[in-house]
Scaffold this active site. Structure first.
Site, PDB file in Angstrom:
ATOM      1  N   ASP A 184       0.210  13.749  13.014  1.00 58.85           N
ATOM      2  CA  ASP A 184       1.315  13.120  12.302  1.00 58.85           C
ATOM      3  C   ASP A 184       0.921  12.689  10.885  1.00 58.85           C
ATOM      4  OD1 ASP A 184       3.107  13.451  14.368  1.00 58.85           O
ATOM      5  OD2 ASP A 184       2.741  11.476  15.241  1.00 58.85           O
ATOM      6  N   ASP A 234       5.320 -12.700   8.654  1.00 58.69           N
ATOM      7  CA  ASP A 234       3.997 -12.167   8.345  1.00 58.69           C
ATOM      8  C   ASP A 234       4.090 -10.985   7.381  1.00 58.69           C
ATOM      9  OD1 ASP A 234       2.913 -14.007   9.988  1.00 58.69           O
ATOM     10  OD2 ASP A 234       2.188 -12.620  11.521  1.00 58.69           O
ATOM     11  N   SER A 258       7.985   0.264  12.858  1.00 55.42           N
ATOM     12  CA  SER A 258       9.211  -0.508  13.033  1.00 55.42           C
ATOM     13  C   SER A 258       9.521  -0.753  14.507  1.00 55.42           C
ATOM     14  CB  SER A 258      10.377   0.228  12.361  1.00 55.42           C
ATOM     15  OG  SER A 258      11.599  -0.387  12.656  1.00 55.42           O
ATOM     16  N   SER A 305       7.376  -0.864  16.999  1.00 53.59           N
ATOM     17  CA  SER A 305       6.395  -1.815  17.532  1.00 53.59           C
ATOM     18  C   SER A 305       6.713  -3.248  17.125  1.00 53.59           C
ATOM     19  CB  SER A 305       4.991  -1.445  17.036  1.00 53.59           C
ATOM     20  OG  SER A 305       4.611  -0.163  17.499  1.00 53.59           O
TER      21      SER A 305
END
Length: 305
Positions: free
Chosen positions: A78, A182, A196, A198
């Site tokens: 990937d 964060d 995104s 996760s």
């Protein structure tokens, strides 16, 4: 003479060997072949103490690659696919993605299927699926400092990641919003199955013309993922005293100072995936991520009263 491109991961011996074999096969069949490594699409990171070095998006096109190339083949995982699209998207070249890695969420075929896939492509038996990309830019006092093309996501956070940041974000003509978290993720539909996902963002099917903003560990129950029209331009102002780190597609990045401005918008360039059969996104979700698999036994029959 028809022209084809090959981009490969030169760190993986199997990708290097396959690229050489494929190069010889296509030349024997009368094709002009351009070879390049995926390294050219990895921008790296700016120096800690110095200013970011701007590399224009269009300058990453490999030597010899032009609009005459009918299609290109990428050999890798990937990460190599993301790099390859950063290199060839400005030319609009469709890309066959071949998995020589592990997950291969973005790849179309495995390496042991390559010979059959090439024969099918040379016969013109394929479709092209278009997916949106992002243009990410960093400005310092209205001077363009850094830019990159993005297929998955842009992430902005502080060092270390567990330290909370404040962001002022403007989306198009809408009223600006404040987010304490964060970090933040700005993702395409393609990237909705990556970082995104996760971070708690939704999965978005590729054909939907939207972007999504996902706070990373937000400091408020009211700060949740937002999905909006991809024609809206996003302006991000870090409201912090310390520098932040921006990462694009996991392999390119830039330091963002307190007075800098990050601008993200849909790029005029698209990623064009070659599909050897009609795209079936839900099947990919099932095979790669286990989405929709039954976890309990379903009844085989229902008795009516």
């Amino acid at each position: 003479m028809p022209k084809v491109g090959i981009i490969y991961n030169d760190v993986k011996p199997v990708a290097c060997r396959t690229a050489e074999e494929l190069h010889s096969k296509l030349i024997d069949q009368g094709w002009e072949v351009c070879l390049a490594t995926g390294l050219g699409g990895i921008l790296g990171y700016s120096e800690l103490e110095g200013e970011a070095c701007r590399i224009p998006i269009e300058s990453l096109v490999p030597p010899g690659f032009d609009e005459e190339i009918q299609f290109a083949i990428v050999l890798g995982g990937d990460g190599t696919v993301l790099s390859a699209f950063r290199q060839i998207a400005p030319l609009g070249i469709p890309l066959l993605t071949v998995n020589t890695g592990h997950m291969g969420f973005l790849t179309e075929v495995y390496i042991n299927q390559l010979s059959t896939a090439i024969d099918q492509m040379l016969a013109g038996e394929y479709e092209v699926e278009t997916r949106s990309m992002l243009a990410v830019q960093v400005f310092r006092r209205d001077r363009l400092l850094w830019e990159a093309l993005c297929l998955n996501e842009m992430v902005l956070h502080r060092e270390p990641l567990t330290s909370m940041c404040h962001f002022e974000i403007g989306i198009g003509r809408h009223a600006p919003v404040d987010i304490a978290a964060d970090g933040i993720i700005l993702s395409t539909p393609t990237g909705s199955t990556a970082y995104s996902l996760s971070a708690g963002g939704p999965v978005v099917t590729p054909g939907v013309s939207v972007l999504q903003l996902v706070p990373i560990c937000p400091h408020s129950l009211a700060s949740r993922a937002l999905v909006f029209d991809d024609q809206e331009v996003v302006q991000i102002f870090p409201a912090n005293l310390d520098r932040l780190v921006m990462v694009v597609d996991g392999n390119a990045g830039c330091y963002v100072m307190p007075d800098d401005r990050v601008q993200v918008e849909r790029s005029p360039y698209n990623a064009r995936f070659i599909r050897l059969q009609a795209p079936e996104f839900f099947q990919v979700l099932r095979e790669k991520l286990g989405w929709g698999l039954p976890h309990i036994a379903k009844p085989t029959s229902v008795e009516l009263p």
